[in-house]
Write a protein that holds these residues in place. Structure first.
Motif, short mmCIF file in Angstrom:
data_model
loop_
_atom_site.label_atom_id
_atom_site.label_comp_id
_atom_site.label_asym_id
_atom_site.label_seq_id
_atom_site.Cartn_x
_atom_site.Cartn_y
_atom_site.Cartn_z
N VAL A 21 1.33 7.45 8.39
CA VAL A 21 2.39 6.71 7.74
C VAL A 21 1.98 5.12 7.91
O VAL A 21 1.58 4.41 8.62
N PRO A 27 9.77 23.59 20.37
CA PRO A 27 8.88 23.59 18.15
C PRO A 27 7.54 22.50 18.79
O PRO A 27 7.83 21.14 18.56
N PRO A 34 5.05 12.30 15.50
CA PRO A 34 6.07 12.19 14.71
C PRO A 34 6.90 10.31 14.95
O PRO A 34 6.12 9.94 15.28
N THR A 86 -6.65 5.94 -5.88
CA THR A 86 -7.00 6.94 -5.38
C THR A 86 -7.38 6.83 -4.48
O THR A 86 -8.53 5.93 -4.78
N SER A 139 4.87 20.70 16.44
CA SER A 139 4.25 20.31 15.38
C SER A 139 2.72 19.73 15.18
O SER A 139 1.60 19.32 14.24
N HIS A 140 2.36 19.37 16.38
CA HIS A 140 1.61 18.38 16.90
C HIS A 140 0.27 18.89 18.09
O HIS A 140 1.61 18.95 19.25
N SER A 180 -4.01 3.44 2.22
CA SER A 180 -4.34 2.48 1.62
C SER A 180 -4.41 2.10 0.56
O SER A 180 -4.80 0.68 -0.23
N VAL A 203 1.50 12.94 20.55
CA VAL A 203 1.94 10.83 20.08
C VAL A 203 2.84 10.65 18.92
O VAL A 203 3.65 11.94 18.68
N LYS A 204 3.28 9.56 19.31
CA LYS A 204 4.49 9.19 18.19
C LYS A 204 4.39 7.80 17.93
O LYS A 204 3.29 7.53 18.32
N ASN A 205 5.09 7.69 17.10
CA ASN A 205 5.03 6.21 16.42
C ASN A 205 3.53 6.18 15.74
O ASN A 205 3.16 4.85 16.19
N VAL A 206 2.54 6.75 15.36
CA VAL A 206 1.21 5.71 14.96
C VAL A 206 1.20 5.69 13.78
O VAL A 206 1.59 6.64 12.52
N VAL A 207 1.34 4.11 13.20
CA VAL A 207 1.56 3.80 12.35
C VAL A 207 0.60 2.47 11.89
O VAL A 207 -0.63 2.18 12.37
N ARG A 208 0.13 2.09 10.01
CA ARG A 208 -1.35 1.85 9.89
C ARG A 208 -0.13 0.57 9.23
O ARG A 208 0.83 -0.02 8.79
N GLU A 209 -0.94 -0.40 8.80
CA GLU A 209 -0.38 -2.26 8.68
C GLU A 209 -0.29 -1.68 7.70
O GLU A 209 -1.76 -1.17 6.49
N ASP A 210 0.66 -1.94 6.71
CA ASP A 210 0.65 -2.21 5.34
C ASP A 210 -0.33 -3.27 5.01
O ASP A 210 -0.01 -4.47 4.11
N LEU A 211 -1.29 -2.97 4.31
CA LEU A 211 -2.53 -3.57 4.16
C LEU A 211 -3.15 -2.37 2.39
O LEU A 211 -3.34 -1.25 3.38
N VAL A 212 -3.86 -3.60 1.76
CA VAL A 212 -4.71 -2.58 0.94
C VAL A 212 -5.99 -2.87 0.89
O VAL A 212 -6.35 -3.29 1.04
N ARG A 213 -6.41 -0.86 0.57
CA ARG A 213 -8.12 -1.41 1.10
C ARG A 213 -8.41 -0.81 -0.26
O ARG A 213 -8.11 0.06 -1.00
N SER A 218 0.94 -1.04 -0.21
CA SER A 218 -0.19 -0.02 -0.32
C SER A 218 1.09 1.21 0.24
O SER A 218 2.14 1.20 -0.36
N SER A 226 -9.61 1.98 -3.17
CA SER A 226 -9.78 3.09 -3.64
C SER A 226 -10.54 3.64 -4.22
O SER A 226 -12.00 2.82 -4.07
#
Ligand SMILES: [Zn+2]
Lengths: 507, 98
Positions: free
Chosen positions: A69, B52, A312, A55, B54-55, A42, B59-69, A37, B71
């Protein structure tokens, strides 16, 4: 190259240029990661889909859409950093690189600016020179994450394919595919070897990325692209010249040629008392030269700022060490191992590496070919045919096809001579080896009766030679073997002919 | 002293490919200067111990699993486009770049 323009008499060639000027390099490599992805959404990263079928509100930059991310992309980038001996930043952020060009629908590219995820690494490379192998250390400035852009199709205008209206058509399937940028520090001290160092660096980097399994690293298809910065300064001046940046150089050979082309161009400008303009240039595949890109009216002004929609990335040491534990064998260590396993002499190993043939030879051997045969076919006949065509040997024929040919030789179904014809047929597009053999009737004549007929005919034609052999003059057999080979159109197994002939003549 | 000049605004407008007339430039220069002034005052208050930001949430390290949904369909993707052709977004050609 336009041969019509006469070169000035004092025109410097490459050797003359590097005798007066010291080249300095900088290399920026962009690599598309092979995640399933995209970087922040995704949507699928599959190559070649119908326009705008991959898209979503995030990668189209629709209002209110929030990116998240891809964890795999972060891990791949950390792996790349670790493999390049970088420090992994304990805290790293994304930034918006603002520019208004329709290849990014958001009007900015999400990238990293002053807080990249990996910094200060190095890559050791080796090149072959007339004085033996030489090692260089290429220092890495940074490795950072960003996203690829969409594809534009220009219609009309000077660059368009259709004349008339001037507009662009945008397909955003590629927009948002994870991209990693790897930037070297200034690479100096290479002297005349600058082109080989640039090539060896990109080649070693490609090998590492492939071994990590993080990218397809297909330069020809654009999943790995290289920007080559070159500057010249007078020898021993201790100064740095103005650099040019040649964009999107898309093969190892082109990287080498782009450096050569720029060294020659810049040195001749300097010789003529002209100055070097800091500019973006495009590499011309046909001539090996570069041409200036259209100069931008504005100096680059991207107004980077931290991306407020992404949080971050702060990898802790546990995460980093877990990734480090998965690092595969380094390509340089692998080469040392293969060299020992195949018992390859130094010089031949260097040739295999420089020709980029290690992978295909390894694959050919894994498919059952004897190492010495696999090496000599790729390095010999196939490379020769590739040189004739001015292409990369690996684009001509596959390891599977080569292994099939070698297996036929090993089984005695083909002689080397016949195998060459089969390989030529495969390269000419006549099909798989078995198909070429069937079409052209390229079988070893191993039928004893058929060979005996040819042997008897040869003896009848050269009775005196036959007498000498009968009398014990074995070397004389060469003439008769040659005649038999000729009569069978090279399809006989020479060793077999020799055996039958000597036996027939009582030897 | 103004933190942002009329020339700065003209430069930004050019980068953003927005055409602006003289009175718009004057007006925006004044307005942006006020905004920047206000932000600068906040900056004065923040001590060295305030990093400084920016958010808004730490929080940090919010990630998503590498999955296709799935489009959007091309029709959906293009539904808000001012112009389209051949299932692609159609935009005026921008010269000076490739
Ligand atoms: Zn998307």
């Amino acid at each position: 190259m336009s041969q019509m323009v006469p070169m000035p008499l004092n025109y410097l060639n490459y050797d003359e240029a590097v005798a007066k000027y010291e080249p300095t390099l900088g290399l920026e490599v962009h690599v598309e990661l092979n995640t399933k992805s995209k970087m922040f959404c995704s949507c699928s990263t599959e190559f070649g889909g119908e326009p705008n079928t991959q898209t979503c509100p995030v990668c189209l930059g629709l209002p209110g859409a929030l990116p998240v991310v891809n964890g795999k992309a972060i891990e791949s980038t950390i792996l790349i950093g670790l493999a390049l001996n970088c420090s992994i930043a304990p805290f790293s952020r994304f930034a918006r690189k603002n520019y208004f060009y329709p290849d990014m629908p958001k009007n900015f590219q999400t990238s990293q600016y002053d807080e990249p995820i990996c910094v200060n690494g190095y890559l050791d490379i080796e090149i072959a020179t007339e004085e033996g192998p030489k090692q260089f250390r290429v220092e890495i400035e940074r490795v950072h994450m960003e996203e690829d852009t969409g594809k534009s199709l220009h219609v009309g205008g000077a660059t368009g394919r259709i004349h008339g209206a001037e507009y662009s058509l945008l397909d955003y399937n590629r927009a948002g595919i994870p991209l990693v940028e790897i930037v070297t520090k200034i690479v100096g001290g290479t002297g005349k070897y600058a082109p080989q160092v640039a090539r060896a660096y990109v080649s070693e980097l490609r090998d590492i990325l492939r071994s990590l399994g993080v990218s397809d690293v297909k330069m020809e298809q654009g999943s790995m692209r290289c920007d080559v910065n070159v500057s010249l300064s007078p020898l021993d001046s201790g100064t740095l010249g103005t650099r040019s940046e040649t964009k999107n150089v898309n093969s190892l050979r082109s990287v080498e040629r782009a450096v050569i082309g720029e060294v020659i161009r810049q040195s001749n400008r300097l010789e003529a008392g002209e100055r070097i303009v800091q500019e973006t240039r495009h590499f011309l595949e046909e001539s090996g030269q570069t041409r200036p890109g259209r100069s931008k009216e504005q100096a680059e002004d991207y107004r980077y700022f931290p991306e407020p929609d992404l949080v971050p990335v702060a990898p802790d040491s546990g995460w980093i060490e877990a990734l480090r534990a998965t690092l595969p064998e380094r390509p340089s260590a692998r080469r040392a191992r293969l060299k020992a396993e195949w018992s390859v002499p130094d010089k031949e190993m260097t040739s295999l590496i420089n020709a980029g043939l290690l992978d295909v030879v390894q694959e050919t051997i894994e498919l059952g070919a004897e190492p010495i045969r696999a090496r000599s076919w790729w390095l010999g006949e196939i490379s020769r045919l590739a040189n004739e065509r001015d292409v990369d040997p690996t684009t001509l024929i596959t390891p599977t096809q080569v292994a099939e040919v070698i297996s036929l030789i090993q089984n005695g179904d083909l002689t080397d001579n016949l195998a060459r014809q089969v390989v030529e047929g495969v390269i000419a597009g006549a099909g798989r080896p078995s198909e070429v053999i069937a079409q052209r009737g390229l079988k070893v004549v191993s039928d004893d009766a058929a060979l005996m007929l040819a042997i008897e005919a040869a003896i009848a034609a050269q009775p005196e030679t036959a007498e000498r052999i009968r009398g014990g003059n074995i070397p004389a057999a060469g003439a008769l073997i040659g005649a038999v080979m000729k009569a069978t159109g090279g399809q006989a197994d020479a060793a077999k002919v020799r055996e039958l002939l000597l036996k027939h003549l009582g030897q | 002293m103004a933190a942002i000049s009329r020339d700065d605004v003209a430069h930004l407008a050019k980068l953003a490919r927005i055409s602006m007339n003289d009175s718009e430039l004057d007006h925006l220069a004044e307005e942006m200067d006020l905004i920047l002034g206000a932000v600068a005052r906040v900056q004065e208050v923040a001590g060295r111990d305030v990093p400084p930001t920016s958010h808004p949430i730490p929080v940090k390290n919010v990630v998503r699993e590498d999955l296709v949904r799935p489009s959007l369909t091309p029709q959906e993707a293009l539904s808000g486009a001012p112009a389209q052709s051949e299932d692609r977004f159609k935009v005026p050609q921008i010269l000076g770049e490739e």
